[in-house]
Design an enzyme around this catalytic site. Structure first.
Site, short mmCIF file in Angstrom:
data_model
loop_
_atom_site.label_atom_id
_atom_site.label_comp_id
_atom_site.label_asym_id
_atom_site.label_seq_id
_atom_site.Cartn_x
_atom_site.Cartn_y
_atom_site.Cartn_z
CG HIS A 1 38.40 39.57 46.30
ND1 HIS A 1 38.69 40.24 45.13
CD2 HIS A 1 37.20 38.97 46.10
CE1 HIS A 1 37.70 40.08 44.27
NE2 HIS A 1 36.78 39.30 44.83
NE ARG A 2 37.68 37.24 42.31
CZ ARG A 2 37.31 37.98 41.29
NH1 ARG A 2 38.17 38.22 40.31
NH2 ARG A 2 36.09 38.50 41.22
CD GLU B 1 36.19 35.12 47.34
OE1 GLU B 1 35.25 34.82 46.58
OE2 GLU B 1 37.28 35.59 46.93
CG ASP C 1 35.59 32.83 43.08
OD1 ASP C 1 34.55 33.24 43.59
OD2 ASP C 1 36.61 33.53 42.92
CG HIS D 1 35.81 35.24 39.52
ND1 HIS D 1 35.36 35.92 38.40
CD2 HIS D 1 35.04 35.65 40.55
CE1 HIS D 1 34.36 36.71 38.75
NE2 HIS D 1 34.14 36.57 40.05
CD GLU E 1 31.31 33.53 44.60
OE1 GLU E 1 30.51 33.80 43.67
OE2 GLU E 1 32.22 34.29 44.97
CE LYS F 1 32.26 33.29 41.06
NZ LYS F 1 31.59 34.61 41.12
CG ASP G 1 41.65 42.62 45.23
OD1 ASP G 1 41.11 41.53 45.46
OD2 ASP G 1 41.28 43.39 44.31
#
Length: 256
Positions: free
Chosen positions: A6-7, A33, A35, A48, A108, A110, A228
Site C-alpha cells: 500500500h503506497r 500500489e 497514487d 496520495h 490508482e 486520483k 502497509d
C-alpha cells in the site's frame, strides 16, 4: 494470494516514494500500489493527497502547483529524519524503478483527471512496457471509463469506500478485473464478496494492517491483501504454505 504494498512499503519508508517502492520489492510484494495525480503543467506525479501539506514541506493543491514546485519540496522528513530530502517521484521515475524490479503495479488515478491526463498516464505505462503488468484503478467510475477509452488493453480495478446496491452492476459495466473495498466490507458482507468472485472479479481489501484479521479475510475468498505491513504478510503467507505442506498432526493416543 497477492501481497499488495500500500503506497509502497509505507510502514518503513515514506509512502509513495521511491524508497518505499524499493523496500516493498525487497520485502516480497507481488503488487505495488501507488497514487497518481497531475501537476498544473501536466506532469504525472505519485502522491496520495489532494494537497502537499501532509506528506511534504509544501502546501496547496497538487494540481495548482507546477512540477518544478512539487519537485522542490521534501517528501521524506515528515516520516523520519533519515528520509530528509526524498522527493515526490514522477510517474516516469516510478515506472522506471518498478519495470526492472518485477512486481505487478496497481496504479490508482486520483480525481480530478481529464481525458488528456489519463491518456498521458496510459501512454507512459505502455512506453515502459508495463501494460501487461499493470492494473489501473480508481474510486471514480468516470475515470475508469476514461481509462477504457484511452487504453482498452489495460486491466481496470474499482475501489469502493463501502459495498452499495450498485457495486456488482457497476463492476460488470466497467468490466473490471478487481474490486477493492475496505476490510470491514469483506468481513461484514461475504455474500457480495462471493458474488464478485463468482464473476471472476478479484477482491483485494484495504488496508489490511491488523494481522488478527488476516485468517478471516483469506477465508472469505479474496485475491489479495492491500497492506502497509508487507514483510509481515510475506512471512505469514510463507507460514501458511508450510502448514499446508506439513500440517500439525495429533499425537494420537497419548503417552505409552
Amino acid at each position: 494470494m497477492r501481497n499488495v504494498a500500500h503506497r509502497g512499503y509505507s510502514a518503513v519508508a515514506p509512502e509513495n516514494t521511491l524508497p518505499a517502492f524499493a523496500a516493498a520489492v525487497r520485502a516480497g510484494a507481488t503488487l505495488v500500489e501507488f497514487d497518481v495525480r497531475t501537476t498544473a503543467d501536466d506532469v504525472p506525479v505519485v502522491i496520495h493527497d489532494r494537497t502537499l501539506d501532509r506528506t511534504t514541506t509544501g502546501s496547496g493543491h497538487v494540481w495548482d502547483a507546477s512540477y518544478a514546485e512539487v519537485a522542490a519540496v521534501d517528501a521524506g522528513s515528515w516520516f523520519s529524519p533519515a528520509y530528509a530530502g526524498v522527493r515526490v517521484p514522477t510517474l516516469a521515475a516510478t515506472l522506471e524503478l518498478l519495470r526492472e524490479a518485477g512486481p505487478e503495479l496497481l496504479l490508482e488515478i486520483k480525481p480530478p483527471a481529464t481525458l488528456p491526463q489519463v491518456k498521458t498516464v496510459v501512454e507512459m505505462v505502455n512506453a515502459y512496457g508495463l501494460a501487461a503488468r499493470t492494473i489501473v484503478q480508481s474510486f471514480d467510475p468516470a475515470i475508469l471509463r476514461l481509462v477504457r477509452e484511452a487504453g482498452p488493453e489495460l486491466r481496470r480495478g474499482l475501489l469502493r469506500l463501502r459495498f452499495e446496491a450498485d457495486t456488482v452492476p457497476l463492476a460488470d459495466e466497467l468490466e473490471v478485473v478487481c474490486l477493492n473495498p475496505s476490510t470491514a466490507d469483506v468481513l461484514g458482507d461475504p455474500a457480495t464478496v462471493a458474488t464478485l468472485t463468482d464473476r471472476g472479479i478479484g477482491v483485494m481489501p484495504w488496508t489490511a494492517n491488523d494481522m488478527s484479521e488476516w485468517p478471516e479475510l483469506t477465508k472469505a475468498g479474496i485475491a489479495g491483501l492491500i497492506t502497509d505491513r508487507v514483510a509481515e504478510l510475506t512471512g505469514w503467507f510463507g507460514a501458511q504454505d508450510q502448514l499446508r505442506i506439513h500440517p500439525v498432526r495429533s499425537s494420537g493416543g497419548g503417552p505409552g
